[in-house]
Design an enzyme around this catalytic site. Structure first.
Site, short mmCIF file in Angstrom:
data_model
loop_
_atom_site.label_atom_id
_atom_site.label_comp_id
_atom_site.label_asym_id
_atom_site.label_seq_id
_atom_site.Cartn_x
_atom_site.Cartn_y
_atom_site.Cartn_z
N GLU A 150 0.76 -1.01 0.09
CA GLU A 150 0.08 0.06 -0.02
C GLU A 150 0.95 1.33 0.08
O GLU A 150 1.94 1.36 0.56
CB GLU A 150 -0.88 -0.05 1.29
CG GLU A 150 -2.19 0.64 1.11
CD GLU A 150 -3.21 -0.09 0.01
OE1 GLU A 150 -3.07 -0.02 -1.31
OE2 GLU A 150 -3.63 -1.11 0.49
N HIS A 151 0.43 2.08 -0.72
CA HIS A 151 1.13 3.40 -1.03
C HIS A 151 2.61 3.42 -1.60
O HIS A 151 3.55 4.02 -1.06
CB HIS A 151 1.08 4.42 0.57
CG HIS A 151 -0.25 5.08 0.73
ND1 HIS A 151 -0.70 6.08 -0.01
CD2 HIS A 151 -1.40 4.56 1.37
CE1 HIS A 151 -1.72 6.41 0.34
NE2 HIS A 151 -2.30 5.41 1.10
N GLY A 182 -16.55 5.75 -2.02
CA GLY A 182 -15.63 6.03 -1.11
C GLY A 182 -15.17 5.05 -0.21
O GLY A 182 -14.47 5.24 0.70
N SER A 206 -11.66 1.31 -5.53
CA SER A 206 -11.38 2.01 -6.74
C SER A 206 -12.71 2.21 -7.48
O SER A 206 -12.62 1.73 -8.84
CB SER A 206 -10.41 1.08 -7.54
OG SER A 206 -9.27 1.19 -6.94
N SER A 207 -13.82 2.76 -7.06
CA SER A 207 -14.98 3.04 -8.06
C SER A 207 -14.58 3.96 -8.95
O SER A 207 -14.86 3.82 -10.39
CB SER A 207 -16.16 3.55 -7.26
OG SER A 207 -15.59 4.56 -6.43
N SER A 208 -13.67 5.06 -8.59
CA SER A 208 -13.29 6.04 -9.78
C SER A 208 -12.33 5.29 -11.00
O SER A 208 -12.80 5.49 -12.07
CB SER A 208 -12.55 7.07 -9.22
OG SER A 208 -11.23 6.64 -8.46
N GLU A 247 -6.89 10.90 -13.74
CA GLU A 247 -7.11 11.04 -12.51
C GLU A 247 -6.06 11.87 -11.90
O GLU A 247 -6.43 12.65 -11.01
CB GLU A 247 -6.89 9.65 -11.88
CG GLU A 247 -6.83 9.52 -10.19
CD GLU A 247 -8.46 9.21 -9.77
OE1 GLU A 247 -9.16 8.49 -10.48
OE2 GLU A 247 -8.88 9.90 -8.67
N ASP A 266 -4.45 1.12 -9.49
CA ASP A 266 -5.83 0.98 -9.59
C ASP A 266 -6.50 0.72 -10.65
O ASP A 266 -7.07 -0.40 -11.11
CB ASP A 266 -6.57 2.01 -8.92
CG ASP A 266 -6.42 2.28 -7.51
OD1 ASP A 266 -5.81 1.33 -6.60
OD2 ASP A 266 -6.78 3.31 -6.70
N TYR A 306 -3.59 12.51 0.44
CA TYR A 306 -2.80 11.64 -0.45
C TYR A 306 -1.78 12.40 -1.10
O TYR A 306 -0.54 12.10 -1.26
CB TYR A 306 -3.93 11.22 -1.53
CG TYR A 306 -3.40 10.07 -2.48
CD1 TYR A 306 -3.69 8.69 -2.18
CD2 TYR A 306 -2.70 10.30 -3.42
CE1 TYR A 306 -2.91 7.80 -2.84
CE2 TYR A 306 -2.02 9.39 -4.18
CZ TYR A 306 -2.30 8.06 -3.87
OH TYR A 306 -1.75 7.22 -4.82
#
Ligand code: GLA
Length: 387
Positions: free
Chosen positions: A35-36, A124, A128-130, A162, A174, A224
């Site tokens: 992650e990240h 939210g 990863s909906s976006s 994005e 994503d 972020y």
């Protein structure tokens, strides 16, 4: 089922016409570990889910683009000849607008079109909906207008949208995961070279369980971008001594020998997370290949505490969810997943303990946070496709 409903609603909203309606689907994703670190050139290990975004699309004879979704009442439209910009009032449709702009910027000829979306990824939630909306739109336009772009180019286009159009300086994980996902497999992706391999998810007797905190991300996007800057600052420090392009270019041993070149505490913590997290991903994938699920789970939990304490992207609700999950005997790993500041946790839980997990974690979570948790067993599906 969903396709039939989408078709009926499409005709109700936009009317019948000769031109075919085409249908596409792009999944959401859950990241198992790593992650990240996508924007730090590290390894990530996500998989695509069977929930995602459905799109019905049909060309129009004029140059108008119309958007609607079955999820919210908001509809918008614009002309292809107008300047396309990100407008807060247009909400979710800024994602497809950004993709349309990217096609026009590449001089790919488009006509007007009607689009109808339906998404079943909780908003939210960090699943990863976006990216799913961006990738399904890019894939559909490429197919409908013969854009001839390969899947990786579509992924990069979605990531650029994005970063530049939406304004979140994200990595590539994503968009890559929702495009390249494969049923029953996770993707080990090197975010520096973009080399990837599919690793079968043989979780004999265990399930991937996703717990939605129902705490929406809120200030997540600005935080972020703050994290990406802190990593850049740490990288600059290390570059005084090392010839590297990314934090994840070095092993923990090399980092320990040179970390004195990072002179501020916060960037030092961020770098410590990134470099050790990258190492955890490699170890986790080895453990999975050796069927050592206990070790895999322990690395996931270590990832959570590093994200909480060093990277500071967790929150009270995520921490409670992880603590409660780890109290169940059959839980072998638990961590926040995605950007953080709310959203979901991902857990590996023994089949025999799933019922106890669901009832106990949701009851204690509600008691401690006042929020209702949504707990589901993940089903790992394919990447973007025509349906
Ligand atoms: C978000 C971003 C990804 C990645 C994760 C954290 O989901 O879009 O690029 O950085 O956060 O791992």
């Amino acid at each position: 089922m969903i396709k039939n409903k989408l078709k009926a609603d499409f005709i109700q909203i936009y009317g019948e016409r000769e031109e075919d309606i085409r249908f596409y689907f792009s999944p959401g994703r859950v990241n198992l570990i790593g992650e990240h670190i996508d924007y730090n050139g590290g390894f990530v290990f996500p998989c695509a889910l069977d929930i995602g975004t459905y799109l019905a699309i049909r060309k129009r004879p004029d140059n108008e683009v119309h958007f609607a979704t079955l999820n919210f009442p908001l509809t918008t439209h614009f002309k292809l000849s107008e300047t396309i910009h990100n407008d807060m009032k247009h909400g979710w449709s800024n994602y497809p607008k950004g993709i349309i702009k990217a096609f026009l910027d590449l001089n790919i000829e488009l006509s007007g079109m009607d689009l109808l979306y339906f998404g079943n990824i909780p908003n939210g939630s960090g699943l990863s909906s976006s990216a799913s909306i961006e990738v399904v739109t890019a894939f559909a336009l490429n197919d409908l207008f013969h854009g001839r772009l390969g899947l990786l180019s579509l992924v990069e286009m979605a990531q650029d949208t994005e970063c530049d159009f939406i304004g979140v300086k994200c990595g590539i994980m994503d968009q890559f995961a929702v495009a390249f996902g494969k049923e029953k497999s996770a993707i080990l992706l090197n975010c520096d070279t973009l080399d990837y391999v599919y690793v079968p998810l043989n979780l004999d007797g265990y399930r991937i369980v996703i717990c939605n905190t129902n705490k929406q991300r809120g200030l997540g996007d600005s935080k972020y971008n703050e994290r990406t800057q802190e990593c850049e600052s740490a990288l600059k420090g290390l570059q005084k001594a090392l010839e590297i392009n990314y934090l994840c270019d070095i092993t923990p041993e090399i980092f320990e020998a040179h970390k004195g070149f990072i002179d501020q505490a916060i960037p030092l913590n961020r770098a410590t997370h990134a470099i050790y997290e990258n190492d955890r991903v490699k170890k986790a994938v080895e453990a999975l290949k050796e069927n050592n699920l206990e070790a895999f789970g322990q690395l996931m939990t270590a990832s959570h505490y590093s994200l909480k304490n060093l990277y500071e992207v967790s929150c009270f609700e995520l921490d409670v969810m992880v603590e409660e999950a780890l109290k169940i005997k059959g839980t072998i790993g638990a961590r926040m997943t995605g950007a953080g500041f709310g959203g979901c946790t991902v857990n590996i839980v023994s089949d025999a303990f799933i019922d106890e997990f669901k009832s106990s974690v949701s009851a204690h979570y509600l008691e401690r946070t006042g929020l209702k948790a949504d707990i589901t067993i993940a089903s790992v599906g394919d990447g973007v496709k025509i349906i």
